[in-house]
Enzyme design. Structure first.
Site, PDB file in Angstrom:
ATOM      1  N   ASP A   1       0.835  -1.200   0.000  1.00 57.07           N
ATOM      2  CA  ASP A   1       0.000   0.000   0.000  1.00 57.07           C
ATOM      3  C   ASP A   1       0.870   1.251   0.000  1.00 57.07           C
ATOM      4  OD1 ASP A   1      -2.290  -1.430   0.103  1.00 57.07           O
ATOM      5  OD2 ASP A   1      -2.724  -1.053   2.218  1.00 57.07           O
TER       6      ASP A   1
ATOM      7  N   LYS B   1      -4.245   2.608  -2.133  1.00 63.01           N
ATOM      8  CA  LYS B   1      -4.848   3.855  -2.571  1.00 63.01           C
ATOM      9  C   LYS B   1      -4.755   4.813  -1.419  1.00 63.01           C
ATOM     10  CE  LYS B   1      -9.305   1.667  -1.993  1.00 63.01           C
ATOM     11  NZ  LYS B   1     -10.571   1.641  -2.637  1.00 63.01           N
TER      12      LYS B   1
ATOM     13  N   MET C   1      -7.615   8.319   9.572  1.00 58.43           N
ATOM     14  CA  MET C   1      -8.148   8.978   8.371  1.00 58.43           C
ATOM     15  C   MET C   1      -9.005  10.195   8.728  1.00 58.43           C
ATOM     16  SD  MET C   1      -9.166   5.507   6.306  1.00 58.43           S
ATOM     17  CE  MET C   1      -9.640   4.574   7.750  1.00 58.43           C
TER      18      MET C   1
HETATM   19  N1  SAH Z   1      -4.015  -0.465   8.854  1.00 57.47           N
HETATM   20  C1  SAH Z   1      -3.481   0.823   9.290  1.00 57.47           C
HETATM   21  C2  SAH Z   1      -4.480   1.943   9.108  1.00 57.47           C
HETATM   22  C3  SAH Z   1      -4.843   2.218   7.659  1.00 57.47           C
HETATM   23  S1  SAH Z   1      -5.924   3.587   7.493  1.00 57.47           S
HETATM   24  C4  SAH Z   1      -3.032   0.697  10.750  1.00 57.47           C
HETATM   25  O1  SAH Z   1      -3.348  -0.291  11.409  1.00 57.47           O
HETATM   26  O2  SAH Z   1      -2.347   1.604  11.223  1.00 57.47           O
HETATM   27  C5  SAH Z   1      -4.794   4.895   7.148  1.00 57.47           C
HETATM   28  C6  SAH Z   1      -4.701   5.827   8.332  1.00 57.47           C
HETATM   29  O3  SAH Z   1      -3.800   5.296   9.303  1.00 57.47           O
HETATM   30  C7  SAH Z   1      -4.149   7.186   8.021  1.00 57.47           C
HETATM   31  O4  SAH Z   1      -5.142   8.037   7.488  1.00 57.47           O
HETATM   32  C8  SAH Z   1      -3.712   7.655   9.385  1.00 57.47           C
HETATM   33  O5  SAH Z   1      -4.833   8.047  10.157  1.00 57.47           O
HETATM   34  C9  SAH Z   1      -3.184   6.358   9.993  1.00 57.47           C
HETATM   35  N2  SAH Z   1      -1.727   6.225   9.883  1.00 57.47           N
HETATM   36  C10 SAH Z   1      -1.048   5.251   9.255  1.00 57.47           C
HETATM   37  N3  SAH Z   1       0.283   5.420   9.418  1.00 57.47           N
HETATM   38  C11 SAH Z   1       0.443   6.518  10.174  1.00 57.47           C
HETATM   39  C12 SAH Z   1       1.583   7.209  10.716  1.00 57.47           C
HETATM   40  N4  SAH Z   1       2.831   6.788  10.497  1.00 57.47           N
HETATM   41  N5  SAH Z   1       1.357   8.313  11.471  1.00 57.47           N
HETATM   42  C13 SAH Z   1       0.107   8.751  11.712  1.00 57.47           C
HETATM   43  N6  SAH Z   1      -0.990   8.146  11.235  1.00 57.47           N
HETATM   44  C14 SAH Z   1      -0.832   7.042  10.479  1.00 57.47           C
END
Ligand code: SAH
Length: 248
Positions: free
Chosen positions: A42, A64, A177
């Protein structure tokens, strides 16, 4: 089955890549990333993690990200099934944990339906890792016995969530998000009865070089005097005032 056993021909591993810094990968994730034929990743998966791929492994970007046109979920599932049927050893790499707002469930079901052998490797989810980087405990005995993980898309105009019930049930809220909808989220929480001074943290790009933390109140978030950039985790509740900014 040993989670870190080498993949067999035609097997897919749904692997959590953690929040960004490769040192937060699980041992199983690091091993499988370094020993597979193809990685379908991703957009949120960091360079740092992809650099662990073996020389010669094929890297396919499938994710995406906020509005940008890209592969549909159907295409991603089809790609995984095709690669497996070609006999490839496939790592499907997702930011954070594959089952937390990552559509891992859909991909798992597609693989199972197609009769593909698969395994799941959990990862450290951003909703826990980002507050930790900011020095904010997601639970603190003096504040909360529960917390809620939500998507910021819930705050859109067609939200069907009961925001009043939400704030009554959960003293701490963690939004994924939520960057774009920050003012709407804050407004909904104020409408639902949270105090204007309720503390909020915005943690951007946790564990990456551009990491930053902004502390504000719900009132400031609602009136637009603070903003958030994607990817960010929003955490709301009194645990934010327990913060010790240990990285400085
Ligand atoms: N599966 C992922 C989440 C995917 S949704 C998990 O478990 O973390 C994508 C969202 O994850 C982003 O919009 C943001 O809110 C968060 N996110 C992912 N990586 C991040 C990071 N390094 N710092 C802050 N937010 C993050």
């Amino acid at each position: 089955m040993k989670l870190d056993a080498p993949l067999i021909t035609g097997e897919v591993a749904l692997v959590g890549a953690g929040p960004g810094d490769a040192c937060l990968l699980t041992l199983a994730a690091a091993k499988l990333i370094g020993d597979c034929d193809v990685i379908v990743y991703d957009a949120l998966v960091s360079e740092d993690v992809l650099n662990l791929a073996a020389v010669g492994a094929e890297l396919i970007l499938a994710g995406k990200r906020g509005g940008r046109p890209s592969a549909s979920q159907l295409d991603i599932c089809e790609t995984l099934i095709e690669l497996a049927n070609e006999g490839k050893r496939v790592v499907r790499l997702k930011g954070g944990d594959p089952f937390v707002f990552g559509r891992g469930g859909e991909e798992m079901r597609a693989l199972a339906t197609a009769g593909i052998r698969f395994r799941i490797i959990p990862g450290i989810t951003a909703g826990v890792a980002a507050p930790a980087m900011a020095g904010i405990p997601v639970t603190d005995r003096s504040v909360n016995g529960s917390l809620a993980f939500l998507t910021g898309h819930e705050a859109s105009e067609k939200s069907r969530m009961d925001w009043k019930a939400l704030v009554e049930a959960f003293p701490v809220l963690v939004f994924y998000m939520g960057a774009k909808n920050l003012p709407q989220i804050a407004a909904r929480l104020l409408d639902a009865g949270l105090a204007q001074q309720t503390p909020l943290a915005i943690i951007h790009a946790a564990t990456l070089a551009e990491e930053s933390t902004t502390i504000a109140t719900l009132e400031q978030a609602a009136n637009g005097s603070v903003s958030a950039r994607s990817p960010s985790i929003l955490i709301i509740g009194d645990v934010v005032s327990k913060r010790i900014s240990w990285k400085d």
